[in-house]
Enzyme design. Structure first.
Site, mmCIF file in Angstrom:
data_model
loop_
_atom_site.group_PDB
_atom_site.id
_atom_site.type_symbol
_atom_site.label_atom_id
_atom_site.label_comp_id
_atom_site.label_asym_id
_atom_site.label_seq_id
_atom_site.Cartn_x
_atom_site.Cartn_y
_atom_site.Cartn_z
ATOM 1 N N TYR A 192 41.800 54.866 50.088
ATOM 2 C CA TYR A 192 40.798 55.256 49.116
ATOM 3 C C TYR A 192 39.493 54.528 49.406
ATOM 4 O O TYR A 192 39.497 53.380 49.856
ATOM 5 C CB TYR A 192 41.258 54.970 47.681
ATOM 6 C CG TYR A 192 41.515 53.518 47.367
ATOM 7 C CD1 TYR A 192 40.522 52.706 46.817
ATOM 8 C CD2 TYR A 192 42.766 52.949 47.604
ATOM 9 C CE1 TYR A 192 40.760 51.378 46.512
ATOM 10 C CE2 TYR A 192 43.013 51.615 47.309
ATOM 11 C CZ TYR A 192 42.014 50.837 46.763
ATOM 12 O OH TYR A 192 42.255 49.515 46.470
ATOM 13 N N HIS A 244 41.164 38.306 42.328
ATOM 14 C CA HIS A 244 41.639 39.607 42.806
ATOM 15 C C HIS A 244 42.622 39.420 43.964
ATOM 16 O O HIS A 244 43.666 40.071 44.031
ATOM 17 C CB HIS A 244 40.428 40.425 43.258
ATOM 18 C CG HIS A 244 40.671 41.895 43.271
ATOM 19 N ND1 HIS A 244 40.936 42.633 42.143
ATOM 20 C CD2 HIS A 244 40.672 42.781 44.295
ATOM 21 C CE1 HIS A 244 41.077 43.900 42.463
ATOM 22 N NE2 HIS A 244 40.935 44.018 43.765
ATOM 23 N N GLN A 260 47.313 45.356 53.825
ATOM 24 C CA GLN A 260 46.047 46.060 53.654
ATOM 25 C C GLN A 260 45.128 45.873 54.847
ATOM 26 O O GLN A 260 45.189 44.877 55.557
ATOM 27 C CB GLN A 260 45.331 45.574 52.403
ATOM 28 C CG GLN A 260 44.885 44.119 52.485
ATOM 29 C CD GLN A 260 44.146 43.640 51.246
ATOM 30 O OE1 GLN A 260 44.086 44.339 50.241
ATOM 31 N NE2 GLN A 260 43.567 42.463 51.315
ATOM 32 N N SER A 281 38.135 44.794 39.122
ATOM 33 C CA SER A 281 38.310 46.249 39.122
ATOM 34 C C SER A 281 37.904 46.867 37.791
ATOM 35 O O SER A 281 37.159 47.855 37.746
ATOM 36 C CB SER A 281 39.766 46.612 39.420
ATOM 37 O OG SER A 281 40.103 46.315 40.752
#
Length: 497
Positions: free
Chosen positions: A152, A179, A192, A230
């Site tokens: 994304y 985070h 990731q 976020s």
């Protein structure tokens, strides 16, 4: 208003997410010979790029996209934009491309920022070798050998009330640190690749997540939604989800058959050395395979050890996994580097221990890293193989011109201090016995540099059955019985990743 301090960045490899849809009407109407040619040229292209035959370094992978407006995702990481340009145009030159249309793409570059390490960007030598290697892995990442992918794009919010770019640097750094703490809880389950795309594409960053269990991706992103980084400051583009398949299965995919077909040994294709120096193919978890007989043999070994009250771990994926490598480097210098890596590993709940073991009789030192999951051990292996002087893994390679068929037992013992010398003497006696056994290649006793009572025995055997002969022997049974008096805790025998 004062101008805010932007974090400094360093860029690594350039990345292209190439989304393709198949013209199914044209595919069904095409003659068999045209479809066969398209499949062959498609496989040749995908396999060559996964093998990085087109560049000096990088990686590629192919995914079947579920839903959305694409059927395929071809992911490329390359050292230069020119490499990506060539890769994209070469695809268009294949017969398979005639049946596809690029419905979307995303262009970006791997990056690290000043939020991660200020000293790195101030030109200072990063004393934390673990951090230095972590930064390198972010700039030149391997594509994880995991089944699922989620991609994304995202931006940081610049609204009138919540504007990320108006926050002071220290506040932004604290938010990014919190985070990251969430992500570290999923180490081993989700991997990731973060890329920057300012000036390259419509969004500011691209996030590519990999996992074997797709639910772990959902859980990670759901938890992150509640983090202020976020909830207050993130804007997201469209999410796309896919499953990796080997290039050789392209025909099966187009025919609507399940992929991977099972005919391939794994997702790794080509020469693993294309990803950089000292990287080893780690798709094999300690000599295990999907073959039923070998799995049954592994259970026989576990059962035999359990009968002797020796812990032998649980089946693959359910218990600890050890990654063991050997190094010719000076153990003291090696230990300094391992200390840096261990400091980073200890952030993860899946980490059990990482240590350097040396052989009192000389020879190479062993770096042992034990984890709760095989995937975490594999990820750690990517860092460990970059340590100085690494020459081999414990579970691969050749001994005496013959393939080592069962080098997969890691035997860990913690002795009572008053009985340490007795244990070493007993090992010497058993070593003489092993030397005369058929199928035995080599067995070494190694000692943890930080705790002389923590010992590791590594054995290489020609086959599982040869190893079983020893485990069934009276000498082994006598040793187990004797060990109950001299060991500080129950011995642990694990299968090496």
């Amino acid at each position: 208003m004062d101008r805010r301090e932007p974090p400094r960045t360093e860029e690594g490899w350039y990345v292209l997410h190439d989304f393709r849809t198949v013209d199914w009407d044209a595919w069904r109407a095409a003659p068999d010979r045209e479809r066969q040619r398209a499949i062959e040229e498609g496989i040749d292209y995908l396999a060559a790029h996964e093998a990085v035959a087109d560049a000096d370094a990088g990686g590629s992978a192919t995914f079947s996209v579920l839903g959305h407006d694409a059927d395929l995702l071809v992911l490329h990481l390359r050292p230069s934009m020119a490499d990506l340009d060539t890769a994209e145009r070469r695809f268009e030159g294949t017969a398979f491309a005639d049946f596809t249309e690029q419905t979307d793409s995303y262009l970006s570059v791997t990056e690290v920022s000043g939020y991660m390490s200020q000293e790195y960007f101030e030109g200072e030598e990063v004393e934390d070798t673990g951090m230095a290697r972590y930064i390198e892995s972010r700039l030149k990442p391997d594509i994880p050998d995991m089944e699922h992918v989620s991609f994304y794009p995202m931006d940081k919010r610049r609204g009138p009330e919540d504007n990320w770019y108006d926050l002071p640097f220290d506040e932004r750094a604290d938010l990014m640190s919190g985070h990251g703490d969430i992500g570290r809880d999923y180490a081993g389950d989700v991997t990731q690749i973060i890329t920057g795309s300012v000036g390259f594409d419509d969004h500011e960053w691209g996030v590519t997540l990999f996992a074997d269990d797709p639910a772990q991706i959902k859980k990670l992103l759901y938890e992150m939604r509640f983090d202020p980084s976020s909830s207050r400051y993130a804007e997201f583009g469209r999410f796309r989800f896919g499953r990796r398949f080997p290039p050789e299965d392209l025909g099966a995919l187009l025919a609507g058959e399940p992929v991977p077909t099972g005919e391939d040994t794994g997702h790794h294709h080509g020469d693993a050395s294309a990803h950089g120096d000292n990287h080893h193919d780690e798709s094999d978890h300690g000599g295990r395979s999907s073959d039923g007989d070998e799995n049954e043999s592994e259970q026989d070994i576990r059962a035999a050890l359990a009968d002797e009250d020796i812990y032998a771990g649980q089946p693959h994926g359910e218990d600890v996994h050890a990654m063991v490598l050997y190094s010719e480097a000076d153990p003291a210098e090696l230990a300094d580097d391992v200390d840096g890596l261990r400091g980073n590993f200890e952030h993860y709940d899946t980490h059990v221990k990482t240590a350097v073991y040396t052989n009192p009789d000389g020879g190479n030192a062993a770096i042992v890293s034990i984890w709760d999951t095989a995937s975490a051990a594999e990820t750690a292996g990517g860092f460990l193989t970059d340590l100085p002087g690494v020459v081999s893994r414990a579970d691969v390679g050749e001994l005496e011109g013959e393939e080592a068929g069962f080098g997969t037992m890691g035997m860990f013992y913690t002795t009572k201090p008053e009985h340490r010398e007795d244990f070493v003497a007993k090992f010497a006696t058993i070593g003489d016995l092993l030397a005369d056994m058929d199928g035995h290649h080599d067995t070494d006793l190694l000692v943890n540099r930080e705790n002389e009572n923590d010992m590791f025995i590594a054995s290489q055997w020609r086959s599982r059955e040869d190893a079983m002969e020893f485990f069934r022997s009276d000498a082994f049974a006598d040793t187990v019985s004797w060990g109950q008096d001299v060991l500080a805790d129950r011995p642990r025998h694990v299968f090496l990743s």
